[in-house]
Design a protein around this motif. Structure first.
Motif, PDB file in Angstrom:
ATOM      1  N   THR A   1      -7.738  -5.946   1.671  1.00  0.00           N
ATOM      2  CA  THR A   1      -6.366  -5.161   2.055  1.00  0.00           C
ATOM      3  C   THR A   1      -6.453  -3.790   1.244  1.00  0.00           C
ATOM      4  OG1 THR A   1      -5.097  -6.755   0.935  1.00  0.00           O
ATOM      5  CG2 THR A   1      -5.123  -7.066   3.419  1.00  0.00           C
ATOM      6  N   GLY A   2      -7.390  -3.669   0.317  1.00  0.00           N
ATOM      7  CA  GLY A   2      -7.233  -2.683  -0.580  1.00  0.00           C
ATOM      8  C   GLY A   2      -8.388  -1.789  -0.703  1.00  0.00           C
TER       9      GLY A   2
ATOM     10  N   ASP B   1      -7.570  -6.676  -5.181  1.00  0.00           N
ATOM     11  CA  ASP B   1      -8.224  -5.896  -4.229  1.00  0.00           C
ATOM     12  C   ASP B   1      -9.361  -4.906  -4.889  1.00  0.00           C
ATOM     13  OD1 ASP B   1      -6.088  -4.189  -5.436  1.00  0.00           O
ATOM     14  OD2 ASP B   1      -7.178  -2.494  -4.034  1.00  0.00           O
TER      15      ASP B   1
ATOM     16  N   ALA C   1       2.416 -10.246   2.987  1.00  0.00           N
ATOM     17  CA  ALA C   1       2.810 -10.385   1.489  1.00  0.00           C
ATOM     18  C   ALA C   1       4.153 -11.013   1.353  1.00  0.00           C
ATOM     19  CB  ALA C   1       3.240  -9.095   0.868  1.00  0.00           C
TER      20      ALA C   1
ATOM     21  N   GLU D   1      -1.661   4.357   0.984  1.00  0.00           N
ATOM     22  CA  GLU D   1      -1.700   4.374   2.270  1.00  0.00           C
ATOM     23  C   GLU D   1      -2.849   5.306   2.636  1.00  0.00           C
ATOM     24  OE1 GLU D   1       0.757   5.722   0.493  1.00  0.00           O
ATOM     25  OE2 GLU D   1       2.611   5.507   1.282  1.00  0.00           O
TER      26      GLU D   1
ATOM     27  N   ASP E   1      -6.742 -11.546   3.373  1.00  0.00           N
ATOM     28  CA  ASP E   1      -5.203 -11.094   2.721  1.00  0.00           C
ATOM     29  C   ASP E   1      -4.538 -11.995   1.749  1.00  0.00           C
ATOM     30  OD1 ASP E   1      -2.854 -11.555   5.556  1.00  0.00           O
ATOM     31  OD2 ASP E   1      -3.992 -12.832   4.147  1.00  0.00           O
TER      32      ASP E   1
ATOM     33  N   ILE F   1       2.285  -5.233   2.377  1.00  0.00           N
ATOM     34  CA  ILE F   1       1.312  -5.349   3.376  1.00  0.00           C
ATOM     35  C   ILE F   1       1.795  -6.657   4.291  1.00  0.00           C
ATOM     36  CG2 ILE F   1      -1.050  -6.790   3.121  1.00  0.00           C
ATOM     37  CD1 ILE F   1      -1.605  -4.635   1.119  1.00  0.00           C
TER      38      ILE F   1
ATOM     39  N   LYS G   1       0.910  -1.347   0.284  1.00  0.00           N
ATOM     40  CA  LYS G   1      -0.004   0.068  -0.032  1.00  0.00           C
ATOM     41  C   LYS G   1       0.982   1.255  -0.026  1.00  0.00           C
ATOM     42  CE  LYS G   1      -4.022   0.442   2.542  1.00  0.00           C
ATOM     43  NZ  LYS G   1      -5.389  -0.010   1.795  1.00  0.00           N
TER      44      LYS G   1
END
Ligand code: G3P
Ligand code: MG
Length: 342
Positions: free
Chosen positions: A309-310, A288, A43, A219, A329, A40, A35
């Motif tokens: 997560t996005g 995402d 990841a 972010e 995730d 993340i 991000k």
């Protein structure tokens, strides 16, 4: 003699190499692996898992597939490797403009306006700043004139622009929309001229967009405008100015070219691991952004996995573009695929 023996051993190895590559996966970048400039949390764990750190010590072919751009694949792979602290090869990376390489050769001898760089482009490529340098009054509100004040390289009243490619996101929407409109309204690509009233805009100068994303995940807690938002706004301005619909060609997810490109890289990965250059039978995609990652995977018969997560933050599944599976995730997504396939 050694050659024949060597070849025999190699073919036996091929024949009996136990590792199979019946499935593979494409991982999105923004909102899945990173991000903004932050990895993340899981990841790296997901990438390690795909590289053999799993109960079967099995390597699983994977490709990173993004609507992002602005850099060459090599530079982006290097920046991702540093951010996630895991080696990503350029051979495993597809960016929004990757499938547009074929275009670059088509316009090899033409003067092309590139908005939002890609690090590579046509031989005769110019950027908005080159036009500002030639004629600063073209956009009176330009914040700062990046780049040196060297004498302009081009005289755009004499050198016609023959195509416009938007590779990455504009850093100055106002300037770039004004310049793009000037080119598209010009007589044969000579900036500062106008197509005569009478003439229809029949053969509009070709216009290409690399990335359809209306929003993307950074972010900031709420998704930010992407290149798709720029295109929608510009199309409306073009219509207001000309009374005509904007014509353009769209690349990136969910459009087909990037999926074919990703499949060719995935087959290469399958060869590196399993010594068989065949596309894995089952392809998974983790993303995402439902409108890009899920819509694209579903449309190309891949198995779509949506992560929270996005861009997507819903409880269940996306309503407009429902995924085959929803995971917290990218690590959970990879584990889900593994248990489904093994
Ligand atoms: O500019 C990047 C943004 O559009 C999203 O990229 O990696 O989520 O496809 P990605
Ligand atoms: Mg994304």
């Amino acid at each position: 003699r050694n050659g024949i023996v060597g070849r025999k051993l190699l073919s036996l190895h091929h024949l009996y190499s136990t590792q199979t590559c019946t499935y593979g996966i494409c991982l999105d970048i923004d909102g899945v692996l990173i991000k903004g400039n932050q990895a993340i949390p899981r990841a790296k764990k997901a990438l390690e898992f795909l590289s053999g750190e799993n109960v079967l010590q099995k390597k699983i072919p994977f490709v990173v597939l993004s609507n992002g751009g602005g850099l060459t694949e090599a530079k982006k792979a290097e920046s991702l490797t540093n951010m996630i602290n895991f080696p990503i090869s350029p051979k495993q990376l597809v960016l929004a403009h990757s499938p547009m390489r074929s275009l670059v050769s088509k316009y090899q001898d033409s003067l092309v306006l590139i908005v939002g760089g890609a690090g590579y482009s046509c031989a005769e490529a110019v950027i908005p700043n080159d036009i500002m340098r030639w004629e600063p009054t073209i956009w009176p509100y330009a914040s700062i004139m990046q780049g040196s004040s060297e004498t302009p390289e081009y005289d755009f009243s004499k050198q016609a622009i023959q195509a416009i490619m938007m590779f990455h996101d504009s850093r100055d929407w106002g300037r770039d929309m004004q310049i793009m409109l000037d080119v598209l309204q010009s007589k044969d690509g000579y900036i500062g001229t106008l197509i005569p009233e009478a003439e229809e805009i029949l053969h509009q100068i070709p216009l290409y967009f690399a990335n359809p994303d209306f929003v993307w995940s950074t972010e900031f807690p709420i998704p930010r405008f992407g290149q798709g938002a720029f295109r929608i706004a510009f199309a409306r301005l073009f219509e207001e100015a000309t009374g005509k619909k904007l014509k353009y060609e769209l690349f990136g997810k969910p459009e087909t070219p990037i999926y074919r490109y990703a499949e060719s890289l995935l087959a290469d990965q399958a060869y590196e691991i399993c010594k068989r250059h065949t596309l894995p039978k089952h392809i998974y995609a983790v993303g995402d952004n439902p409108a890009a990652d899920i819509a694209g995977a579903n449309a190309h018969n891949w198995n779509s996995i949506l992560v929270r997560t996005g861009v997507f933050q819903g409880k269940d599944n996306d309503v407009r573009f429902p995924a085959d599976h929803v995971a917290q995730d990218v690590f959970e997504a990879v584990e889900y695929m593994f248990h489904k396939e093994e």
